[in-house]
Design a protein around this motif. Structure first.
Motif, short mmCIF file in Angstrom:
data_model
loop_
_atom_site.label_atom_id
_atom_site.label_comp_id
_atom_site.label_asym_id
_atom_site.label_seq_id
_atom_site.Cartn_x
_atom_site.Cartn_y
_atom_site.Cartn_z
N THR A 84 -4.58 21.30 0.04
CA THR A 84 -4.14 22.35 -0.88
C THR A 84 -4.18 23.72 -0.22
N ALA A 85 -5.26 24.00 0.53
CA ALA A 85 -5.37 25.29 1.22
C ALA A 85 -4.26 25.45 2.26
N LEU A 86 -3.97 24.38 2.99
CA LEU A 86 -2.90 24.44 3.98
C LEU A 86 -1.55 24.65 3.30
N GLY A 87 -1.35 23.99 2.16
CA GLY A 87 -0.11 24.17 1.42
C GLY A 87 0.04 25.59 0.89
N ASN A 88 -1.07 26.17 0.41
CA ASN A 88 -1.02 27.55 -0.10
C ASN A 88 -0.71 28.55 1.02
N THR A 89 -1.30 28.30 2.19
CA THR A 89 -1.02 29.17 3.33
C THR A 89 0.46 29.13 3.69
N MET A 90 1.01 27.93 3.73
CA MET A 90 2.43 27.79 4.04
C MET A 90 3.29 28.41 2.95
N LEU A 91 2.87 28.27 1.68
CA LEU A 91 3.63 28.85 0.58
C LEU A 91 3.74 30.36 0.72
N TRP A 92 2.62 31.02 1.01
CA TRP A 92 2.65 32.47 1.16
C TRP A 92 3.50 32.88 2.37
N SER A 142 -6.60 -3.69 0.06
CA SER A 142 -7.12 -4.87 -0.62
C SER A 142 -7.59 -5.92 0.38
N LEU A 143 -8.60 -6.68 -0.06
CA LEU A 143 -9.13 -7.79 0.73
C LEU A 143 -8.76 -9.10 0.05
N THR A 144 -8.55 -10.13 0.87
CA THR A 144 -8.21 -11.45 0.33
C THR A 144 -9.29 -12.45 0.72
N ASP A 145 -9.48 -13.44 -0.13
CA ASP A 145 -10.42 -14.51 0.19
C ASP A 145 -9.72 -15.61 0.99
N ASN A 146 -10.43 -16.68 1.23
CA ASN A 146 -9.87 -17.77 2.04
C ASN A 146 -8.70 -18.47 1.36
N TYR A 147 -8.54 -18.25 0.07
CA TYR A 147 -7.46 -18.90 -0.68
C TYR A 147 -6.30 -17.94 -0.96
N GLY A 148 -6.36 -16.74 -0.39
CA GLY A 148 -5.30 -15.77 -0.59
C GLY A 148 -5.43 -14.96 -1.86
N GLY A 149 -6.53 -15.11 -2.57
CA GLY A 149 -6.75 -14.35 -3.80
C GLY A 149 -7.36 -12.98 -3.51
N LYS A 150 -7.50 -12.19 -4.55
CA LYS A 150 -8.06 -10.84 -4.42
C LYS A 150 -9.58 -10.92 -4.32
N ALA A 151 -10.11 -10.33 -3.24
CA ALA A 151 -11.56 -10.34 -3.04
C ALA A 151 -12.15 -8.94 -3.15
N GLY A 152 -11.34 -7.96 -3.44
CA GLY A 152 -11.81 -6.58 -3.54
C GLY A 152 -10.97 -5.67 -2.69
N ALA A 153 -11.58 -4.58 -2.23
CA ALA A 153 -10.83 -3.62 -1.43
C ALA A 153 -11.77 -2.71 -0.65
N ILE A 154 -11.27 -2.27 0.49
CA ILE A 154 -11.91 -1.17 1.22
C ILE A 154 -11.38 0.13 0.62
N VAL A 155 -12.26 1.04 0.23
CA VAL A 155 -11.85 2.30 -0.38
C VAL A 155 -12.41 3.46 0.43
N ILE A 156 -11.54 4.39 0.76
CA ILE A 156 -11.95 5.62 1.44
C ILE A 156 -11.52 6.78 0.55
N ALA A 157 -12.50 7.50 0.02
CA ALA A 157 -12.22 8.66 -0.83
C ALA A 157 -12.50 9.93 -0.03
N TYR A 158 -11.64 10.93 -0.21
CA TYR A 158 -11.78 12.15 0.57
C TYR A 158 -11.37 13.36 -0.28
N ASP A 159 -11.91 14.50 0.11
CA ASP A 159 -11.60 15.77 -0.55
C ASP A 159 -10.31 16.32 0.05
N ASP A 160 -9.30 16.53 -0.79
CA ASP A 160 -8.01 17.00 -0.28
C ASP A 160 -7.79 18.49 -0.51
N ARG A 161 -8.89 19.24 -0.71
CA ARG A 161 -8.74 20.68 -0.88
C ARG A 161 -8.24 21.36 0.39
N ASP A 162 -8.51 20.75 1.54
CA ASP A 162 -7.96 21.33 2.77
C ASP A 162 -6.44 21.20 2.79
#
Length: 247
Positions: free
Chosen positions: A166-174, A144-164
């Motif tokens: 899942t694949a790593l977890g499946n490998t470890m499971l087997w 989250s980002l804050t403005d000069n008054y300490g309020g909510k100004a939005g957010a930095i968002v990083i979205a990513y594919d987490d299938r890797d």
């Protein structure tokens, strides 16, 4: 006809089988716990990596804000976000959104409904908080980002594919399953071998006692003599009863 007791499995087999079942249950439980712990650890490591990246990006956004540049006015941000996506192949979206979910600066494309979901995260967390979001194979971290008054100004968002992840977890499971199977088979063999070794003399004694009770240990001529003796004793008892009745 075989005696019913003779149809039972050997004593060592029954004891070893019980021990093998207990060992299999314990190994299966440990395998599940190890897999769950591994999966959780990998997810937390990925979140920590992207949170660290998000903190670096937030510093750039806040540096512009300190100069009076809003994220949508900061020409440096789109290039910085695009470079971040290029350096991190799993990242599908890097951007700054306001509390309403409106995109202010972005590299990548958000999927349908994601901006609304991220806006809800901003609304439900403190102004200086970080948060985690997941839907299907897509995950995201937000700072989250804050403005000069300490309020909510939005957010930095990083979205990513987490299938890797899942694949790593499946490998470890087997891997864990194959190892658990090997441990179960070895433990079952040792359990049956140990049960046979410890109970072999007791089992032999029980077999001898069973044979005596069934009469199978007596030779044929002795069994005939026992039968005739029993008839003789019965005849004496009947005679005594008749004499007693005549009196």
């Amino acid at each position: 006809m075989a005696h019913p007791l003779r149809q039972r499995a050997p004593l060592w087999f029954r004891i070893g089988g019980l021990l093998a079942l207990v060992i299999a249950f314990v190994v299966a439980l440990l395998t599940f716990l190890n897999y769950a712990n591994f999966r959780k650890t990998v997810q937390e490591l990925h979140q920590a990596r992207y949170l660290a990246l998000g903190k670096d990006l937030r510093q750039s956004v806040e540096a512009g804000l300190s100069l009076g540049l809003l994220p949508d006015q900061n020409a440096r941000l789109p290039a910085l976000f695009a470079e971040t996506r290029k350096s991190w192949p799993a990242v599908s979206y890097v951007g700054v959104i306001d509390p309403a979910g409106k995109t202010l600066a972005v590299a990548g494309q958000a999927r349908e409904g994601e901006l609304t979901a991220w806006a809800d995260r901003i609304d439900n967390h403190a102004a200086d908080a970080s948060w985690y979001w997941q839907a299907g194979s897509q995950s995201a971290v937000g700072l989250s980002l804050t403005d000069n008054y300490g309020g909510k100004a939005g957010a930095i968002v990083i979205a990513y594919d987490d299938r890797d992840i899942t694949a790593l977890g499946n490998t470890m499971l087997w891997t864990l399953l194959w190892r658990a199977l090997g441990v179960m088979l070895a433990a079952a063999a040792l359990a049956w071998l140990g049960a046979w070794w410890l109970t072999r003399q007791l089992a032999a004694e029980l077999d001898d006692a069973e044979a005596v009770l069934a009469g199978a240990s007596l030779p044929p001529d002795t069994r005939q003599l026992v039968a005739e003796t029993q008839h003789f004793v019965a005849a004496i008892d009947n005679a005594q009863a008749q004499i007693g009745g005549a009196r």
